[in-house]
Design a protein around this motif. Structure first.
Motif, short mmCIF file in Angstrom:
data_model
loop_
_atom_site.label_atom_id
_atom_site.label_comp_id
_atom_site.label_asym_id
_atom_site.label_seq_id
_atom_site.Cartn_x
_atom_site.Cartn_y
_atom_site.Cartn_z
N PRO A 158 19.48 1.65 72.02
CA PRO A 158 19.71 2.27 73.33
C PRO A 158 19.23 1.36 74.46
CG PRO A 158 18.78 3.86 71.81
CD PRO A 158 18.73 2.53 71.11
N GLY A 159 20.02 1.27 75.51
CA GLY A 159 19.69 0.41 76.64
C GLY A 159 20.37 -0.93 76.53
N LEU A 160 20.17 -1.61 75.41
CA LEU A 160 20.81 -2.91 75.22
C LEU A 160 22.32 -2.76 75.07
CD1 LEU A 160 18.33 -4.75 72.81
CD2 LEU A 160 18.59 -5.02 75.28
N ASP A 161 22.75 -1.70 74.43
CA ASP A 161 24.19 -1.49 74.27
C ASP A 161 24.88 -1.31 75.62
OD1 ASP A 161 23.91 -1.74 71.60
OD2 ASP A 161 24.24 0.35 71.10
N SER A 162 24.20 -0.66 76.55
CA SER A 162 24.78 -0.48 77.89
C SER A 162 24.89 -1.82 78.62
CB SER A 162 23.92 0.49 78.71
OG SER A 162 23.86 1.76 78.07
N LEU A 163 23.89 -2.68 78.46
CA LEU A 163 23.94 -4.00 79.09
C LEU A 163 25.08 -4.85 78.51
CD1 LEU A 163 20.16 -4.97 79.29
CD2 LEU A 163 21.64 -4.28 81.17
N LEU A 164 25.34 -4.68 77.22
CA LEU A 164 26.37 -5.49 76.58
C LEU A 164 27.78 -5.08 76.97
CD1 LEU A 164 24.89 -5.89 72.99
CD2 LEU A 164 24.99 -7.59 74.80
N LEU A 165 27.94 -3.98 77.69
CA LEU A 165 29.26 -3.58 78.18
C LEU A 165 29.60 -4.24 79.51
CD1 LEU A 165 29.32 0.23 77.31
CD2 LEU A 165 30.57 -1.62 76.19
N LEU A 166 28.62 -4.92 80.13
CA LEU A 166 28.90 -5.64 81.38
C LEU A 166 29.76 -6.86 81.08
CD1 LEU A 166 25.36 -5.42 83.02
CD2 LEU A 166 27.35 -3.96 83.43
N PRO A 167 30.55 -7.33 82.05
CA PRO A 167 31.56 -8.37 81.78
C PRO A 167 31.02 -9.66 81.19
CG PRO A 167 31.96 -7.35 83.91
CD PRO A 167 30.65 -6.81 83.42
N VAL A 168 29.94 -10.22 81.72
CA VAL A 168 29.50 -11.56 81.30
C VAL A 168 28.41 -11.51 80.23
CG1 VAL A 168 28.57 -13.76 82.14
CG2 VAL A 168 30.05 -12.39 83.61
N VAL A 169 27.69 -10.42 80.16
CA VAL A 169 26.52 -10.34 79.27
C VAL A 169 26.88 -10.56 77.80
CG1 VAL A 169 24.67 -8.83 78.46
CG2 VAL A 169 25.26 -8.89 80.89
N PRO A 170 27.96 -9.97 77.27
CA PRO A 170 28.26 -10.21 75.84
C PRO A 170 28.47 -11.67 75.50
CG PRO A 170 29.53 -8.35 76.68
CD PRO A 170 28.90 -9.01 77.87
N THR A 185 32.51 -11.88 70.47
CA THR A 185 31.34 -11.47 71.27
C THR A 185 30.79 -10.16 70.74
OG1 THR A 185 32.77 -10.34 72.87
CG2 THR A 185 32.14 -12.62 73.36
N LEU A 186 29.49 -10.04 70.77
CA LEU A 186 28.83 -8.79 70.39
C LEU A 186 28.75 -7.86 71.60
CD1 LEU A 186 25.85 -9.99 68.17
CD2 LEU A 186 27.75 -8.56 67.44
N ASP A 187 29.13 -6.61 71.42
CA ASP A 187 28.94 -5.66 72.50
C ASP A 187 28.25 -4.38 72.03
OD1 ASP A 187 30.92 -4.52 71.04
OD2 ASP A 187 32.38 -4.35 72.66
N ARG A 188 27.59 -4.46 70.88
CA ARG A 188 26.77 -3.32 70.42
C ARG A 188 25.70 -3.83 69.46
NH1 ARG A 188 28.59 -0.91 65.28
NH2 ARG A 188 30.30 -2.18 64.48
N LEU A 189 24.52 -3.25 69.58
CA LEU A 189 23.40 -3.56 68.70
C LEU A 189 22.78 -2.31 68.11
CD1 LEU A 189 21.57 -6.31 70.81
CD2 LEU A 189 23.01 -6.67 68.81
N ASP A 190 23.33 -1.16 68.49
CA ASP A 190 22.76 0.13 68.09
C ASP A 190 21.32 0.27 68.56
OD1 ASP A 190 25.13 0.83 67.01
OD2 ASP A 190 24.47 0.91 64.93
N LEU A 227 13.10 2.76 69.18
CA LEU A 227 14.28 3.08 69.97
C LEU A 227 15.53 3.15 69.11
CD1 LEU A 227 13.72 0.93 73.20
CD2 LEU A 227 13.57 3.41 72.99
N THR A 228 15.59 2.27 68.13
CA THR A 228 16.77 2.26 67.26
C THR A 228 16.81 3.48 66.36
OG1 THR A 228 16.66 -0.15 67.27
CG2 THR A 228 18.04 0.86 65.59
#
Length: 573
Positions: free
Chosen positions: A312-324, A305-310, A31-32
C-alpha cells in the motif's frame, strides 16, 4: 577493560543502523500483510457487429451491491442505444490487471479506448484498424448526444508487456511440446559450449586482455590466470536463442520482435561489463549507470515496467506516468549489480541463475506464457553450455560482462512475469532473487554503516566468502592448483541447495503475497543467523565439508578474528 574509542563508535553505529533498517523492513512487511479494503470494479463485455468487442471498465465501488447497480445502469444504457449489441459478461472484479489499470487511469496503451463518465470503453477486434474505426463511428453517432464519450484514443505501439487476458484478440493456445523445448535449450547450450571452447582454446591470443590474475583482489580465490570473458559465450548463446525462437510454434510476430528488441536493450549492460573485463578501467558506478540506461530503454521499447508491488502506498506511486519507468530501471540495474556481486566462485552465479530461470520457466509453462517460457529457456541453455567450463573445470569465468548480461535478462524476466500474468504476486520474483538482493543490501550495510567505508570498496566478508573460509575445509593450507580448485568448487553447492529450497517454496505459493512475504522474511533472518554463526566460527558441524580426510579447523589469528567481529557488529568487550 575499556574498549578502543573507534570500536565503541562502530558498535554504536551498528546498533543504530540495525534498529533503523530492521524497523524499515518490518514496516514494509506489516504494510504488505495488512488486510486491504475491498474494491469492486464494474466490468462489462459487449459484443457488437463486425466481430468487435467492447469492454467497459468503471472506477471501483466499495460494496458489491453498488457495483452490481452500476453494471445494470451501464448495461441498460448500452442496450437501449445499440440494438445490435449483446452483453456477454457482467462481473464485479476485485482486482484489475496492470494493463487494465493503466487503461482505466488514462495511460497510453496498445488498444483503442474511449473515455466515458467514471470509466473507459476498450475496443478490440481482429485488426487494430477495425477497432479504431468502430470507436470513431460510435463517437460520431453518440458523441453529439452528450458529453458521454469524450475522445477516441488510438492504439499505441505493441510490446511485450501485453497481458494475456480478454482485452487482446484470441490467440491460439498452442504450446511448444516438451521435446521441442528440450531441443531448443540443448541447441542454445551447444552454441554457448562451442563458443566457450573457442575462447579457452585461443586463450593465449587474448590472455593479455582477458586474464584474471590470482591474488589481484580480496575476492580472488583461483590459482591460475583465467579468462574472464565467458560473457561473450553467453551473449552468442542468447543471440542463437533469439534466432531459434522464429521456429517456436505459437509465438506471434509481435512477441518475436519484442524479444529481439529486449536482447538489443541489453547491449549497454553487457558492453560496460565486457569493457571492464578487457581494460580493468570501468568502475562500478559507470557499469551501474550503463545498466540503468539499458533498463530505461527496455521500459520504453517493450513496455517492461512494474506498476504494482502489493505494498500500500507504493502501488499508488507506481501509477504515475514516469515513476514506473524509473523504478523499474533502478530495480533492473540493482539486480544486475547484485548478480555480479555474488559471482565470486566457480559455478556460483551461473548455477544459481539456472535454478531461478528454471523456476520462471516452470511457472510460465503452468500459466501458458510462451514468451517468458522461451526467454527463460534460451538463457538457461546458454548458462548450461558455459557452466561445464566454469564448474568444475574452472577454465573460464563469467566476468562482469556475463554477470551484467545475466542480471539484466533475469531482472527483465521478473518484470515480464508479473506484468504479463496479473495473477502472479510481484513478490514471487523478489523471493527468487532474494539472495543476491539481500547480499547486496547487507554488504552496503556492513561496509558503509558499520565499518564506515565506501559501499563500492570490495572486502572478504561476503556470505559466499565465509562459506569458503569456514565450511569448505577440504585441502586447507594446500597451495597446488588441483587442491585450490577443488576447494573453490565446494562453495557453489551450498548456494544451489539454498536457492532450490527457496525457489520450491516460491513456486508453491506463487500467487499468495502473504506467504511470499513470509518466505522472504524467513530467508533474510536465516541469512543473518548463518552469517553470524560463520563469522564467529560457530557453524553447525553437519554443514562443514572436510572431504575424506578431515582436517582440523585452525583458529584464526587474533587480528583476523577481531576484523571478522567488526565486520557485522563490532568486536565484543
Amino acid at each position: 577493560m575499556a574498549s578502543h574509542p573507534a570500536v565503541s563508535v562502530q558498535r554504536r553505529r551498528a546498533k543504530r543502523a540495525s534498529l533503523v533498517l530492521g524497523a524499515l523492513f518490518c514496516t514494509v512487511c506489516i504494510l504488505t500483510l495488512l488486510p486491504r479494503q475491498p474494491k469492486f470494479y464494474p466490468t462489462i463485455a459487449i459484443d457488437a457487429a463486425k466481430s468487435v468487442r467492447l469492454t467497459v471498465f468503471q472506477e471501483p465501488t466499495r460494496t458489491r451491491a453498488e457495483c452490481l447497480g452500476r453494471i445494470r445502469e451501464v448495461a441498460g444504457a448500452v442496450v437501449a442505444a445499440c440494438e445490435a449489441c449483446n452483453v456477454v459478461a457482467e462481473q464485479c472484479t476485485p482486482e484489475l490487471s496492470p494493463n487494465e489499470r493503466r487503461i482505466l487511469k488514462g495511460h497510453a496503451t496498445d488498444v483503442s479506448t474511449a473515455r466515458i463518465a467514471g470509466g473507459v470503453i476498450v475496443y478490440t477486434a481482429e485488426s487494430p484498424g477495425l477497432a479504431r474505426q468502430t470507436c470513431l463511428e460510435v463517437e460520431r453517432v453518440y458523441g453529439a448526444a452528450g458529453p458521454t464519450i469524450l475522445d477516441c484514443v488510438p492504439a499505441g505501439p505493441a510490446n511485450l508487456s501485453r497481458a494475456r487476458e480478454h482485452l487482446e484478440p484470441a490467440q491460439p493456445a498452442t504450446m511448444p511440446t516438451p521435446g521441442f523445448l528440450i531441443a531448443l535449450t540443448l541447441a542454445v547450450a551447444g552454441v554457448a559450449f562451442l563458443a566457450c571452447y573457442v575462447l579457452v582454446a585461443f586463450e593465449g591470443v587474448h590472455a593479455r586482455l582477458s586474464a584474471d590474475l590470482p591474488g589481484s583482489g580480496p575476492q580472488k580465490f583461483h590459482s591460475r590466470p583465467t579468462p574472464r570473458v565467458g560473457g561473450i559465450a553467453l551473449a552468442l548463446g542468447l543471440i542463437a536463442g533469439v534466432v531459434a525462437l522464429r521456429f517456436v510454434p505459437g509465438l506471434t510476430p509481435r512477441s518475436l520482435d519484442g524479444l529481439t528488441v529486449l536482447a538489443l536493450c541489453a547491449i549497454p549492460a553487457f558492453g560496460g561489463g565486457l569493457a571492464e573485463d578487457l581494460t580493468k578501467r570501468v568502475g562500478p558506478a559507470a557499469r551501474l549507470l550503463l545498466t540503468l540506461c539499458a533498463g530505461v530503454v527496455a521500459a520504453l521499447a517493450v513496455g517492461a515496467t512494474l506498476d504494482r508491488l502489493d505494498v500500500p502506498g507504493l502501488d499508488s506511486l507506481l501509477l504515475l506516468p514516469v515513476v514506473p519507468v524509473l523504478f523499474t530501471a533502478f530495480a533492473v540495474a540493482g539486480v544486475a549489480n547484485a548478480i555480479n556481486i555474488v559471482d565470486g566462485y566457480n559455478g556460483l552465479a551461473s548455477g544459481y541463475a539456472i535454478i531461478v530461470l528454471a523456476a520462471f520457466a516452470t511457472l510460465a509453462l503452468l500459466l501458458h506464457d510462451r514468451v517468458v517460457l522461451c526467454a527463460s529457456l534460451i538463457m538457461l541453455g546458454a548458462l548450461a553450455g558455459f557452466l561445464v567450463w566454469n564448474w568444475p573445470l574452472g577454465r573460464l569465468f563469467l566476468g562482469d560482462g556475463g554477470a551484467y548480461l545475466l542480471g539484466f535478462w533475469v531482472a527483465e524476466l521478473a518484470v515480464l512475469t508479473v506484468l504479463r500474468n496479473p495473477e502472479v504476486s510481484p513478490w514471487f520474483p523478489l523471493v527468487l532473487l532474494i539472495h543476491p538482493i539481500f547480499e547486496t543490501l547487507f554488504s552496503i550495510y556492513r561496509r558503509a554503516l558499520i565499518r564506515g567505508r565506501s559501499p563500492g570498496q570490495p572486502d572478504g566478508f561476503h556470505f559466499h566468502t565465509l562459506i569458503f573460509k569456514r565450511l569448505v575445509r577440504i585441502h586447507v593450507g594446500r597451495k597446488d592448483h588441483r587442491s585450490r580448485l577443488a576447494r573453490n568448487n565446494g562453495v557453489a553447492p551450498y548456494i544451489w541447495v539454498m536457492t532450490a529450497m527457496v525457489s520450491g517454496a516460491a513456486l508453491s505459493f506463487w500467487s499468495s503475497t502473504d506467504a511470499l512475504v513470509t518466505i522472504a522474511l524467513a530467508s533474510c533472518m536465516l541469512y543473518v543467523w548463518i552469517y553470524n554463526r560463520l563469522l564467529r566460527w560457530r557453524a553447525p558441524k553437519w554443514l562443514v565439508f572436510q572431504g575424506r580426510k578431515p582436517a582440523a579447523a585452525p583458529m584464526p589469528h587474533a587480528a583476523v578474528a577481531a576484523e571478522d567481529a567488526v565486520a557485522v557488529s563490532g568486536p565484543r568487550k
